[in-house]
Design a protein around this motif. Structure first.
Motif, short mmCIF file in Angstrom:
data_model
loop_
_atom_site.label_atom_id
_atom_site.label_comp_id
_atom_site.label_asym_id
_atom_site.label_seq_id
_atom_site.Cartn_x
_atom_site.Cartn_y
_atom_site.Cartn_z
N PRO A 6 0.81 -1.23 0.00
CA PRO A 6 0.00 0.00 0.00
C PRO A 6 0.83 1.28 0.00
O PRO A 6 0.44 2.28 -0.60
CB PRO A 6 -0.83 -0.12 1.27
CG PRO A 6 -0.94 -1.58 1.52
CD PRO A 6 0.36 -2.16 1.04
N TRP A 10 0.35 4.73 -2.22
CA TRP A 10 0.27 6.07 -1.64
C TRP A 10 1.31 7.00 -2.27
O TRP A 10 1.01 8.15 -2.58
CB TRP A 10 0.45 6.03 -0.13
CG TRP A 10 -0.72 5.52 0.63
CD1 TRP A 10 -0.79 4.38 1.38
CD2 TRP A 10 -2.01 6.15 0.74
NE1 TRP A 10 -2.03 4.24 1.93
CE2 TRP A 10 -2.82 5.33 1.56
CE3 TRP A 10 -2.58 7.30 0.22
CZ2 TRP A 10 -4.14 5.63 1.88
CZ3 TRP A 10 -3.89 7.61 0.53
CH2 TRP A 10 -4.66 6.78 1.34
N TYR A 43 1.72 3.53 6.94
CA TYR A 43 1.86 2.12 6.61
C TYR A 43 3.22 1.60 7.07
O TYR A 43 3.34 0.51 7.64
CB TYR A 43 1.68 1.88 5.11
CG TYR A 43 1.98 0.45 4.73
CD1 TYR A 43 1.02 -0.54 4.91
CD2 TYR A 43 3.23 0.09 4.23
CE1 TYR A 43 1.30 -1.86 4.59
CE2 TYR A 43 3.51 -1.22 3.91
CZ TYR A 43 2.55 -2.21 4.09
OH TYR A 43 2.83 -3.51 3.77
N ASP A 48 -2.81 0.16 9.91
CA ASP A 48 -3.66 -0.58 8.97
C ASP A 48 -4.30 0.38 7.97
O ASP A 48 -4.10 1.59 8.01
CB ASP A 48 -4.73 -1.38 9.73
CG ASP A 48 -5.71 -0.50 10.48
OD1 ASP A 48 -5.44 0.71 10.61
OD2 ASP A 48 -6.74 -1.03 10.95
N VAL A 49 -5.07 -0.16 7.04
CA VAL A 49 -5.65 0.62 5.95
C VAL A 49 -6.57 1.73 6.47
O VAL A 49 -6.54 2.85 5.98
CB VAL A 49 -6.42 -0.31 4.97
CG1 VAL A 49 -7.13 0.51 3.90
CG2 VAL A 49 -5.48 -1.30 4.33
N GLN A 52 -4.49 4.50 7.76
CA GLN A 52 -3.85 5.20 6.63
C GLN A 52 -4.81 6.21 6.01
O GLN A 52 -4.43 7.36 5.73
CB GLN A 52 -3.40 4.20 5.58
CG GLN A 52 -2.28 3.29 6.01
CD GLN A 52 -2.05 2.16 5.03
OE1 GLN A 52 -2.08 2.38 3.81
NE2 GLN A 52 -1.84 0.95 5.53
N VAL A 53 -6.05 5.78 5.80
CA VAL A 53 -7.05 6.67 5.20
C VAL A 53 -7.35 7.83 6.15
O VAL A 53 -7.49 8.99 5.71
CB VAL A 53 -8.33 5.89 4.83
CG1 VAL A 53 -9.44 6.82 4.41
CG2 VAL A 53 -8.03 4.87 3.73
#
Length: 143
Positions: A6, A10, A43, A48-49, A52-53
């Motif tokens: 990921p 990004w 990350y 985790d995702v 990150q968001v």
């Protein structure tokens, strides 16, 4: 099939947004790019995702909230040093040839300029001091 981590996505997003920033000169895209870099770092630190968001959104919104008002103030600010014809407006000049609504000559900043009066009915005689209110092409408009 290998998939990219990921953080690579990004960084690709950050580069694309950076290129769009250069092309469009929209500072908001720079803040989104910074948010994407922050998400890549998140990350790398084990986030985790969802985190990150959240980091992407928080950094982007915070950047936009800080940069947009500064950019707006900077864009609305007039230059402190007037140059060119803007520097001549408001200056005083001396009439060299009678100036009326049809024309005449003045000495402005050591140079001879063609001039006309702002009020077509008003005339200024040789030796009088006049104020430059505008520059119309190569003609000073005086009163």
């Amino acid at each position: 099939m290998n998939t990219m981590d990921p953080w690579v996505w990004w960084l690709i997003g950050a580069v694309v947004l950076g290129i769009a920033l250069v092309i469009t000169a929209m500072p908001e895209l720079g803040m989104l790019s910074a948010g994407a870099v922050a998400a890549a770092v998140t990350y790398g630190l084990g986030g985790d995702v969802v985190l990150q968001v959240i980091v992407f959104a928080a950094v982007s919104v915070a950047g936009i909230a800080v940069v947009r008002p500064v950019a707006a103030r900077h864009g609305a600010q007039r230059p402190q040093l007037a140059t060119g014809v803007d520097a001549l407006k408001g200056k005083q000049a001396v009439v060299l040839e009678r100036v009326d609504g049809r024309g005449g000559r003045i000495k402005l900043n050591g140079e001879v300029w063609s001039a006309r009066s702002l009020d077509a009915a008003q005339a200024y005689d040789v030796g009088q001091q006049v104020d430059v209110v505008d520059i119309d092409g190569a003609t000073a408009v005086v009163m």
